[in-house]
Design a protein around this motif. Structure first.
Motif, PDB file in Angstrom:
ATOM      1  N   VAL A   1     115.643 -13.807  17.048  1.00 29.22           N
ATOM      2  CA  VAL A   1     115.797 -12.353  16.923  1.00 29.22           C
ATOM      3  C   VAL A   1     114.981 -11.800  15.761  1.00 29.22           C
ATOM      4  O   VAL A   1     114.677 -10.597  15.730  1.00 29.22           O
ATOM      5  CB  VAL A   1     117.280 -11.953  16.768  1.00 29.22           C
ATOM      6  N   ASN A   2     114.589 -12.656  14.811  1.00 31.07           N
ATOM      7  CA  ASN A   2     113.773 -12.166  13.693  1.00 31.07           C
ATOM      8  C   ASN A   2     112.409 -11.668  14.152  1.00 31.07           C
ATOM      9  O   ASN A   2     111.741 -10.919  13.424  1.00 31.07           O
ATOM     10  CB  ASN A   2     113.594 -13.265  12.643  1.00 31.07           C
TER      11      ASN A   2
ATOM     12  N   LYS B   1     122.701 -10.901  20.125  1.00 31.43           N
ATOM     13  CA  LYS B   1     123.081  -9.672  19.436  1.00 31.43           C
ATOM     14  C   LYS B   1     121.807  -9.103  18.839  1.00 31.43           C
ATOM     15  O   LYS B   1     121.185  -9.722  17.979  1.00 31.43           O
ATOM     16  CB  LYS B   1     124.121  -9.956  18.347  1.00 31.43           C
ATOM     17  N   LEU B   2     121.393  -7.939  19.323  1.00 34.66           N
ATOM     18  CA  LEU B   2     120.087  -7.388  18.994  1.00 34.66           C
ATOM     19  C   LEU B   2     120.208  -6.116  18.163  1.00 34.66           C
ATOM     20  O   LEU B   2     121.076  -5.274  18.423  1.00 34.66           O
ATOM     21  CB  LEU B   2     119.321  -7.057  20.282  1.00 34.66           C
ATOM     22  N   ASP B   3     119.338  -5.983  17.192  1.00 29.63           N
ATOM     23  CA  ASP B   3     119.153  -4.719  16.488  1.00 29.63           C
ATOM     24  C   ASP B   3     118.070  -3.966  17.255  1.00 29.63           C
ATOM     25  O   ASP B   3     116.892  -4.328  17.201  1.00 29.63           O
ATOM     26  CB  ASP B   3     118.715  -4.984  15.039  1.00 29.63           C
ATOM     27  N   LEU B   4     118.456  -2.935  17.993  1.00 32.40           N
ATOM     28  CA  LEU B   4     117.530  -2.233  18.875  1.00 32.40           C
ATOM     29  C   LEU B   4     116.950  -0.970  18.250  1.00 32.40           C
ATOM     30  O   LEU B   4     116.375  -0.140  18.960  1.00 32.40           O
ATOM     31  CB  LEU B   4     118.236  -1.906  20.190  1.00 32.40           C
TER      32      LEU B   4
ATOM     33  N   ASP C   1     126.009  -8.120  28.539  1.00 33.91           N
ATOM     34  CA  ASP C   1     126.202  -7.704  27.151  1.00 33.91           C
ATOM     35  C   ASP C   1     124.937  -7.041  26.605  1.00 33.91           C
ATOM     36  O   ASP C   1     125.011  -6.026  25.900  1.00 33.91           O
ATOM     37  CB  ASP C   1     126.582  -8.911  26.292  1.00 33.91           C
ATOM     38  N   ILE C   2     123.769  -7.586  26.943  1.00 35.63           N
ATOM     39  CA  ILE C   2     122.520  -6.959  26.506  1.00 35.63           C
ATOM     40  C   ILE C   2     122.361  -5.589  27.144  1.00 35.63           C
ATOM     41  O   ILE C   2     121.932  -4.628  26.493  1.00 35.63           O
ATOM     42  CB  ILE C   2     121.317  -7.866  26.831  1.00 35.63           C
ATOM     43  N   ARG C   3     122.699  -5.480  28.424  1.00 27.12           N
ATOM     44  CA  ARG C   3     122.660  -4.167  29.083  1.00 27.12           C
ATOM     45  C   ARG C   3     123.524  -3.165  28.341  1.00 27.12           C
ATOM     46  O   ARG C   3     123.110  -2.019  28.100  1.00 27.12           O
ATOM     47  CB  ARG C   3     123.120  -4.289  30.530  1.00 27.12           C
ATOM     48  N   ASN C   4     124.730  -3.581  27.966  1.00 27.02           N
ATOM     49  CA  ASN C   4     125.634  -2.683  27.259  1.00 27.02           C
ATOM     50  C   ASN C   4     125.063  -2.276  25.897  1.00 27.02           C
ATOM     51  O   ASN C   4     125.189  -1.117  25.482  1.00 27.02           O
ATOM     52  CB  ASN C   4     126.996  -3.337  27.084  1.00 27.02           C
ATOM     53  N   GLN C   5     124.419  -3.238  25.224  1.00 25.73           N
ATOM     54  CA  GLN C   5     123.794  -2.915  23.944  1.00 25.73           C
ATOM     55  C   GLN C   5     122.683  -1.882  24.134  1.00 25.73           C
ATOM     56  O   GLN C   5     122.525  -0.962  23.321  1.00 25.73           O
ATOM     57  CB  GLN C   5     123.221  -4.183  23.309  1.00 25.73           C
ATOM     58  N   CYS C   6     121.912  -2.030  25.207  1.00 25.32           N
ATOM     59  CA  CYS C   6     120.842  -1.074  25.492  1.00 25.32           C
ATOM     60  C   CYS C   6     121.414   0.313  25.787  1.00 25.32           C
ATOM     61  O   CYS C   6     120.901   1.328  25.295  1.00 25.32           O
ATOM     62  CB  CYS C   6     120.007  -1.553  26.680  1.00 25.32           C
TER      63      CYS C   6
END
Length: 253
Positions: A137-138, A163-166, A192-197
């Motif tokens: 993720v870095n 877990k992404l900082d978008l 989970d990524i979709r939800n983060q987006c």
């Protein structure tokens, strides 16, 4: 494999001014590009060794339809053995063909950072990094430093929960691995990524579940197709529909 229409759903064409690469992270283990070079050895006399193809540089000048062009589907433009001068030539062609959008994806975030101050990024470049699991993720931190109009993340093959900082990210692509030795993706990771987006207002594209073949698991997530694109693409098409493309192309020849 220089410039072809493609089955990659999030792009229209591929353009390979370089071919060949080296494996540098876990997502590379079952590299589809390496497998292609083994399958078609006549097309790749150097195998998967990094090879420059200067004769391919001007190909996009001949493509009249505004397209999303994936640069180096068979390589990585920021590979350590691609000279800065050659990358600058690639960028010159991109700048000369503003009716296209060029999608450049890299795993070489450190070289990207090293060279970014020496490159003049054209407005029609979309720049992305691969993030296959939490160990990488870095790469997003390096991507955020680069002055481009669109930044994207490819989580393919998705190999774990992320877990992404978008912040300052415009688009996320997610896909499971395919092939006989594919590593299964859990659908909850993609959801989970979709939800983060959705929470961050970032476009989300779900390419495939994965399996023995790319289409084995389908591409539905919660019974829906997720094929969102950055707003920049829709704006780009509007602009070029109202532009005399023929005269623009003629002026660039």
């Amino acid at each position: 494999m220089s410039s072809i229409s493609t089955g990659i759903e999030w792009t229209d064409k591929t353009w390979n001014p370089t071919t060949g690469c080296d494996k540098i992270s876990s997502g590379c283990l079952h590299c589809y590009a390496e497998a292609i070079t083994h399958r078609f050895p006549r097309n790749f006399p150097n195998g998967f060794a990094l090879t420059l193809h200067p004769e391919r540089l001007k190909e996009p000048l001949r493509w009249r339809t505004p397209s999303r062009v994936f640069v180096n589907s068979m390589s990585d433009l920021f590979h350590k053995d691609v000279p800065l001068d050659f990358i600058q030539q690639v960028f010159s062609v991109i700048r000369a063909t503003p009716w296209h959008i060029y999608q450049i994806l890299t795993k070489r975030h450190e070289r990207l950072d090293e060279l970014s101050s020496k490159l003049d990024f054209p407005q029609n470049v979309w720049l992305g990094v691969s993030v296959e699991n939490q160990n990488y993720v870095n790469r997003l931190e390096y991507l955020r430093r680069v002055p481009v109009s669109v930044r994207f993340v490819s989580c393919e093959p998705l190999l774990g929960e992320l877990k992404l900082d978008l912040s300052n990210i415009d688009w996320v692509i997610v896909g499971g691995e395919s092939g006989q030795k594919h590593r299964p993706m859990q659908l909850n990771w993609a959801k989970d990524i979709r939800n983060q987006c959705q929470n961050a207002g970032v476009a989300f594209f779900f390419k495939q579940v994965g399996g023995r073949t790319p289409k084995a698991g389908g591409k539905l997530l919660d019974d829906l197709v997720w094929d969102e694109m950055p707003n920049a693409w829709h704006e780009h098409i509007k602009i070029w529909k109202n532009t005399s493309l023929k005269s623009t192309i003629k002026a660039q020849k």
